[in-house]
Enzyme design. Structure first.
Site, PDB file in Angstrom:
ATOM      1  N   THR A 130      -5.947  -8.355  -6.514  1.00 22.77           N
ATOM      2  CA  THR A 130      -7.421  -8.785  -6.888  1.00 22.77           C
ATOM      3  C   THR A 130      -7.745  -9.187  -4.959  1.00 22.77           C
ATOM      4  OG1 THR A 130      -5.211 -10.698  -6.963  1.00 22.77           O
ATOM      5  CG2 THR A 130      -6.535  -9.918  -9.054  1.00 22.77           C
ATOM      6  N   ASP A 142       1.355  -8.481   1.088  1.00 22.05           N
ATOM      7  CA  ASP A 142       2.439  -7.162   2.158  1.00 22.05           C
ATOM      8  C   ASP A 142       2.749  -8.267   3.316  1.00 22.05           C
ATOM      9  OD1 ASP A 142       3.372  -5.242   2.607  1.00 22.05           O
ATOM     10  OD2 ASP A 142       2.984  -3.560   2.413  1.00 22.05           O
ATOM     11  N   ASN A 185       1.095  -1.437  -0.121  1.00 25.61           N
ATOM     12  CA  ASN A 185      -0.032  -0.061   0.002  1.00 25.61           C
ATOM     13  C   ASN A 185       1.099   1.055   0.117  1.00 25.61           C
ATOM     14  OD1 ASN A 185       0.788   0.819   2.768  1.00 25.61           O
ATOM     15  ND2 ASN A 185      -0.703  -1.145   3.301  1.00 25.61           N
TER      16      ASN A 185
HETATM   17  P1  ADP Z   1      -4.061  -6.044  -3.212  1.00 23.28           P
HETATM   18  O1  ADP Z   1      -4.499  -4.821  -1.587  1.00 23.28           O
HETATM   19  O2  ADP Z   1      -3.497  -5.837  -3.972  1.00 23.28           O
HETATM   20  O3  ADP Z   1      -5.127  -6.669  -3.538  1.00 23.28           O
HETATM   21  P2  ADP Z   1      -3.993  -8.475  -1.311  1.00 23.28           P
HETATM   22  O4  ADP Z   1      -2.385  -8.937  -0.602  1.00 23.28           O
HETATM   23  O5  ADP Z   1      -4.717  -8.510  -0.673  1.00 23.28           O
HETATM   24  O6  ADP Z   1      -3.551  -7.531  -1.838  1.00 23.28           O
HETATM   25  O7  ADP Z   1      -4.233  -9.470  -2.770  1.00 23.28           O
HETATM   26  C1  ADP Z   1      -3.385  -9.662  -3.370  1.00 23.28           C
HETATM   27  C2  ADP Z   1      -3.052 -11.730  -4.372  1.00 23.28           C
HETATM   28  O8  ADP Z   1      -2.018 -11.989  -3.368  1.00 23.28           O
HETATM   29  C3  ADP Z   1      -4.680 -12.029  -3.642  1.00 23.28           C
HETATM   30  O9  ADP Z   1      -5.193 -12.487  -4.418  1.00 23.28           O
HETATM   31  C4  ADP Z   1      -4.517 -12.843  -2.399  1.00 23.28           C
HETATM   32  O10 ADP Z   1      -4.604 -13.894  -2.732  1.00 23.28           O
HETATM   33  C5  ADP Z   1      -2.757 -13.532  -2.844  1.00 23.28           C
HETATM   34  N1  ADP Z   1      -1.641 -13.378  -1.610  1.00 23.28           N
HETATM   35  C6  ADP Z   1      -1.951 -13.337  -0.426  1.00 23.28           C
HETATM   36  N2  ADP Z   1      -0.816 -13.828  -0.425  1.00 23.28           N
HETATM   37  C7  ADP Z   1      -0.072 -14.304  -0.554  1.00 23.28           C
HETATM   38  C8  ADP Z   1       1.152 -14.912  -0.777  1.00 23.28           C
HETATM   39  N3  ADP Z   1       2.131 -15.178   0.377  1.00 23.28           N
HETATM   40  N4  ADP Z   1       1.771 -15.548  -2.129  1.00 23.28           N
HETATM   41  C9  ADP Z   1       1.283 -15.099  -3.612  1.00 23.28           C
HETATM   42  N5  ADP Z   1      -0.402 -14.540  -2.865  1.00 23.28           N
HETATM   43  C10 ADP Z   1      -0.856 -13.807  -2.490  1.00 23.28           C
END
Ligand code: ADP
Length: 169
Positions: free
Chosen positions: A123, A34, A24
């Site tokens: 996503t 993150d 963010n």
């Molecule tokens: P944003 O705020 O950009 O939507 P998020 O972290 O909430 O970011 O989600 C972005 C994508 O990353 C989602 O599809 C989520 O399921 C995925 N995600 C979450 N944790 C991991 C991880 N450890 N490795 C890969 N993808 C992840």
């Protein structure tokens, strides 16, 4: 030609030159991917982020931009942080999402990275529909002029994996 492949898994377990973080704009940590990156990468990443905020990113990182830090204890050389747009039904923010992929590749290329792992930016908490997020990600990376040799989309769940795999077929 950049090789592009979908991978099902946890992006913090990847061995690559660059792991891209869906951050963010504060750069000071959040949930989702993150949170996972900071947890596994350790405090050095946050220290670098704080330095960037104190230096030229006083107001934070704008949406669609990208910036590099150390990867701390991750099996990577750098983390490239990018800020995806929050999904909106009243406004088309696709160009900002495409910019995240393009700018991350640009920063990675400048660093000399050859392999880059991306999550499905925006996503998760930011609500972008997975199929459309996958379309923008794949189209943008395919069209990018980059010295990066290999891009992996690392998808956390089967639905995300299928969306990306379908676009790459
Ligand atoms: P944003 O705020 O950009 O939507 P998020 O972290 O909430 O970011 O989600 C972005 C994508 O990353 C989602 O599809 C989520 O399921 C995925 N995600 C979450 N944790 C991991 C991880 N450890 N490795 C890969 N993808 C992840």
């Amino acid at each position: 030609m950049t090789a592009i492949e979908p991978v099902r898994g946890d992006i913090t377990r990847e061995s690559v030159d660059v792991i891209v973080n869906a951050a963010n704009s504060s750069l000071l940590g959040g949930g989702g991917v993150d949170g996972a990156i900071h947890r596994r990468g350790g405090p050095a990443i946050l220290e670098d982020c704080r330095r960037l905020r104190a230096a030229h990113l006083g107001k934070g990182l704008p949406t669609g931009h990208a910036v590099a830090t150390t990867a701390g204890e991750l099996d990577a050389r750098w983390v490239v942080h990018t800020v995806g747009p929050v999904y909106s039904t009243s406004e088309d923010r696709s160009a900002l999402l495409a910019s995240c992929y393009r700018e991350s590749l640009r920063v990675a290329g400048e660093l000399g990275a050859r392999t880059v792992a991306f999550p499905a930016i925006s996503t998760g908490v930011y609500g972008w529909p997975m199929d459309d997020g996958a379309r923008i990600a794949v189209e943008t990376v395919r069209a990018a002029e980059t010295t990066v040799e290999e891009v992996r989309f690392v998808l956390f769940d089967e639905r995300a994996y299928e969306a990306f795999a379908a676009r790459l077929r």
